[in-house]
Design an enzyme around this catalytic site. Structure first.
Site, mmCIF file in Angstrom:
data_model
loop_
_atom_site.group_PDB
_atom_site.id
_atom_site.type_symbol
_atom_site.label_atom_id
_atom_site.label_comp_id
_atom_site.label_asym_id
_atom_site.label_seq_id
_atom_site.Cartn_x
_atom_site.Cartn_y
_atom_site.Cartn_z
ATOM 1 N N CYS A 109 0.798 5.476 5.705
ATOM 2 C CA CYS A 109 1.266 6.166 4.505
ATOM 3 C C CYS A 109 0.539 7.521 4.401
ATOM 4 C CB CYS A 109 1.053 5.275 3.286
ATOM 5 S SG CYS A 109 1.819 5.874 1.773
ATOM 6 N N ASP A 166 12.826 3.916 5.462
ATOM 7 C CA ASP A 166 11.758 4.444 4.612
ATOM 8 C C ASP A 166 12.276 5.657 3.859
ATOM 9 O OD1 ASP A 166 9.520 5.584 3.468
ATOM 10 O OD2 ASP A 166 8.323 5.606 5.298
ATOM 11 N N HIS A 197 9.302 1.306 4.337
ATOM 12 C CA HIS A 197 7.974 1.893 4.205
ATOM 13 C C HIS A 197 6.948 0.769 4.038
ATOM 14 C CE1 HIS A 197 5.187 5.138 3.266
ATOM 15 N NE2 HIS A 197 4.721 4.410 2.260
#
Length: 226
Positions: A109, A166, A197
């Site tokens: 991330c 994502d 994600h």
């Protein structure tokens, strides 16, 4: 800056890994990720990426309040400060008696983006970057970032991994990043999985254990070569 260190119990000097967390800092899944890497023979350092903005030891929750706080923090801190943190952890690993001086990085991330930036340091031999947010937009930190513009400075090998479902990094964003890495002739491998994600996070509905296992094999193969 509080930094958590995971390492093999056996004596000896090992390569060092800077592991950058999600916006939630060192959660249970991030701790288990670090322990897994340490179990394969690495000294793993996990810095608190928002140490200026939260009390030491803070873990943000995997809920809306935690996400809101993390998203506020990621643009309240300057890119220079993120880079200074990365250098500090690299310096610490290099100085440790149980680290042999060979340095690597990984992140998920926001951490995937921070690992990418960490690789701007010539000491970093390889970087595993998972669904690196804001990289295609240049919007990390106070006032934005120059990560893609500086991609040609990266000397280590990159592992870039994405989830095609994502929403944070859409098709055109991934294409922009890949085109830039090709343009500056970096050494990288590129993987796009049918995943959401945070598919590597072993907690919550997005987790994909089969893809996580495959991903750890890719990470460990890269780190072993590097």
């Amino acid at each position: 800056m509080r930094t958590y260190v995971y390492r093999p119990k056996a004596a000896g000097r090992r390569p060092g890994v800077v592991l950058f967390s999600e916006i939630f800092q060192r959660t249970g899944p991030i701790g288990r990720m670090a322990a897994l890497l340490a179990g394969h023979g690495y000294v793993v350092a996990v810095p608190e990426i928002f140490h200026e903005l939260e009390p030491a030891g803070t873990v943000l929750g995997y809920d809306q309040a935690g996400a809101d706080a993390g998203n506020r923090h990621k643009v309240a801190k300057s890119v220079q400060a993120y880079d200074e943190d990365a250098r500090a952890v690299l310096d610490h690993l290099q100085a440790r008696d149980d680290c042999d001086g060979r340095l690597l990085t990984m992140g998920v991330c926001i951490g995937g983006h921070l690992a990418f930036r960490c690789a701007l340091d010539r000491r970093v031999r390889a970087a595993a970057c998972f669904y690196a947010t804001d990289l295609h937009k240049g919007s990390l930190g106070l006032g934005g970032d120059d990560s893609l513009a500086r991609a040609g400075e990266i000397e280590g090998e990159l592992l870039m991994v994405w989830g095609r479902q994502d929403p944070h990094v859409p098709d055109e964003g991934r294409a922009k990043i890949q085109a830039r890495l090709v343009e500056v002739e970096r050494r990288f491998t590129w993987h796009e999985f049918n995943a959401a994600h945070a598919f590597l996070r072993d907690e919550g509905p997005r987790y994909d254990p089969a893809l996580a296992l495959l991903s750890y094999r890719l990470i460990l193969e890269l780190f072993s070569r590097a």
